[in-house]
Scaffold this motif. Sequence first.
Motif, PDB file in Angstrom:
ATOM      1  N   ALA A 237       1.334  11.539  -9.279  1.00  0.00           N
ATOM      2  CA  ALA A 237       0.868  10.425  -8.290  1.00  0.00           C
ATOM      3  C   ALA A 237       1.324   9.396  -7.466  1.00  0.00           C
ATOM      4  O   ALA A 237       1.977   8.495  -8.353  1.00  0.00           O
ATOM      5  N   GLY A 238       1.550   8.635  -6.498  1.00  0.00           N
ATOM      6  CA  GLY A 238       2.058   7.749  -6.107  1.00  0.00           C
ATOM      7  C   GLY A 238       1.417   7.423  -4.695  1.00  0.00           C
ATOM      8  O   GLY A 238       1.330   8.266  -3.982  1.00  0.00           O
ATOM      9  N   THR A 239       2.317   6.332  -4.208  1.00  0.00           N
ATOM     10  CA  THR A 239       2.055   5.834  -3.238  1.00  0.00           C
ATOM     11  C   THR A 239       3.348   5.313  -2.078  1.00  0.00           C
ATOM     12  O   THR A 239       4.266   4.919  -3.100  1.00  0.00           O
ATOM     13  N   HIS A 240       3.480   5.285  -0.646  1.00  0.00           N
ATOM     14  CA  HIS A 240       4.622   5.140  -0.367  1.00  0.00           C
ATOM     15  C   HIS A 240       4.360   4.705   1.205  1.00  0.00           C
ATOM     16  O   HIS A 240       3.219   4.115   1.326  1.00  0.00           O
ATOM     17  N   ARG A 241       4.315   2.473   0.723  1.00  0.00           N
ATOM     18  CA  ARG A 241       4.055   1.502   1.978  1.00  0.00           C
ATOM     19  C   ARG A 241       5.164   1.277   2.705  1.00  0.00           C
ATOM     20  O   ARG A 241       6.235   1.350   2.645  1.00  0.00           O
ATOM     21  N   GLU A 242       5.024   0.601   3.395  1.00  0.00           N
ATOM     22  CA  GLU A 242       5.772   0.504   5.150  1.00  0.00           C
ATOM     23  C   GLU A 242       4.604  -0.751   5.775  1.00  0.00           C
ATOM     24  O   GLU A 242       3.245  -1.142   5.714  1.00  0.00           O
ATOM     25  N   GLU A 262       0.709  17.273  -2.428  1.00  0.00           N
ATOM     26  CA  GLU A 262      -0.683  16.848  -1.458  1.00  0.00           C
ATOM     27  C   GLU A 262      -0.065  16.117  -0.687  1.00  0.00           C
ATOM     28  O   GLU A 262      -0.215  14.228  -1.849  1.00  0.00           O
ATOM     29  N   PHE A 263      -0.657  15.270   0.319  1.00  0.00           N
ATOM     30  CA  PHE A 263      -0.604  13.983   1.053  1.00  0.00           C
ATOM     31  C   PHE A 263      -2.125  13.165   2.336  1.00  0.00           C
ATOM     32  O   PHE A 263      -2.214  13.983   2.366  1.00  0.00           O
ATOM     33  N   SER A 264      -1.530  12.168   1.711  1.00  0.00           N
ATOM     34  CA  SER A 264      -2.769  11.611   2.598  1.00  0.00           C
ATOM     35  C   SER A 264      -2.823  11.654   3.537  1.00  0.00           C
ATOM     36  O   SER A 264      -1.478  11.651   4.585  1.00  0.00           O
ATOM     37  N   ARG A 265      -3.281  11.256   4.503  1.00  0.00           N
ATOM     38  CA  ARG A 265      -3.193  10.958   5.713  1.00  0.00           C
ATOM     39  C   ARG A 265      -2.921   8.945   5.757  1.00  0.00           C
ATOM     40  O   ARG A 265      -3.613   8.323   5.164  1.00  0.00           O
ATOM     41  N   GLN A 297      -8.117  16.567  -2.243  1.00  0.00           N
ATOM     42  CA  GLN A 297      -8.825  15.708  -2.278  1.00  0.00           C
ATOM     43  C   GLN A 297      -9.289  14.382  -2.999  1.00  0.00           C
ATOM     44  O   GLN A 297      -9.796  12.799  -2.908  1.00  0.00           O
ATOM     45  N   THR A 298      -9.334  14.184  -3.747  1.00  0.00           N
ATOM     46  CA  THR A 298      -8.280  12.973  -5.008  1.00  0.00           C
ATOM     47  C   THR A 298      -7.430  12.065  -3.607  1.00  0.00           C
ATOM     48  O   THR A 298      -7.693  10.884  -4.625  1.00  0.00           O
ATOM     49  N   VAL A 299      -6.139  12.334  -3.888  1.00  0.00           N
ATOM     50  CA  VAL A 299      -5.374  12.119  -2.382  1.00  0.00           C
ATOM     51  C   VAL A 299      -5.780  10.811  -1.757  1.00  0.00           C
ATOM     52  O   VAL A 299      -5.523   9.957  -1.466  1.00  0.00           O
TER      53      VAL A 299
END
Length: 337
Positions: A237-242, A262-265, A297-299
């Motif tokens: 799991a991880g994130t992308h930041r802009e 699965e991706f969050s909005r 749900q988790t992400v």
Amino acid sequence: MPRIAAFGEVMMRLQVPGYETLVQSSRLEYSFSGTGVNVTAALARYGHNGAIITTLPETPLGDAAVAYLRKLGIDTSLVSRGGKHLGMYFLENGFGVRPGRVTYTDRLGSSFNTAAVSNYDMAALASRIDVLHLCGITLAMNEDVRKQMKRLAGEVKSAGGKVVFDCNYRPSLWGADGYALARPHYEELLQLADTVMMNEQDAQFILGIGTGEYDRITQLKHAIPEVAERFGIGTAAGTHREINDNNTHSLTGYIYHQGRFEFSRKLAFPVLDRIGAGDAFASAVIHGELQKYPPQQTVNMAAAAAMLAHTIVGDTALFTEGEVLRALSEHTLDVER
């Protein structure tokens, strides 16, 4: 409840108030933090038993750190005492085009980073841990700390526990030849990890996995399945930041589980204090996995937790699950009365 323990350094955070610089200000506000502190405090807030494994100096400063950890709800029964120094860092808040700045002092000489391998009874610790959290920032410190991390992870796995590893690769901590030095240590811990926090840049720079000349999401979809298969990782799991033109930030979380992404909005928000947001994301992922929530749900929850972490001063985000879920609402929240 499972006992979740993090092995890592506790540092003193010395923050310049407001948006002044160190050169301007004559005041500092202090607290205690570190990746392990942030993760276990957040999980304690979610209702878990969060403990920290570390070494603190036998000084009034060490006593203050222990008191602060207890105030956060962290179990300090696994804390060792010894040595005389606590790692510190100075934080200057950024504003607009001026970025924030962190300046470390005396970190390598801290009680945690100078503790001998024999300082911890790893088998005894592992028998009391269900989930162990480790961080790549800790891995970068020195060879003794690396040995401690690997041995503890091995003991936890042998005892039937789970290992969560946050890659958190920091080139500045590894030096000029960092990739070559870091890679074998990362590979050893990834072999032991059940859940990993990473992105496509970690896969490319640390492990040498090709990602191609694509956009970041496509790179992620190429790299993460290869990492998961190579090292037998159950969840990544991880994130992308802009950073947007109006100085707000946007964040998208992902989770890869059983061969599926699965991706969050994408969440957009103003930033008060961004340090510790990645730990808030990781804590929510761990919580979701322990609660056996569906990956989507988790992400979603983890991305919302990271967003909320930007709205408080300090490294440690202390939100309940209900508060995080309310942040997912598309409606603007008014004052709660």
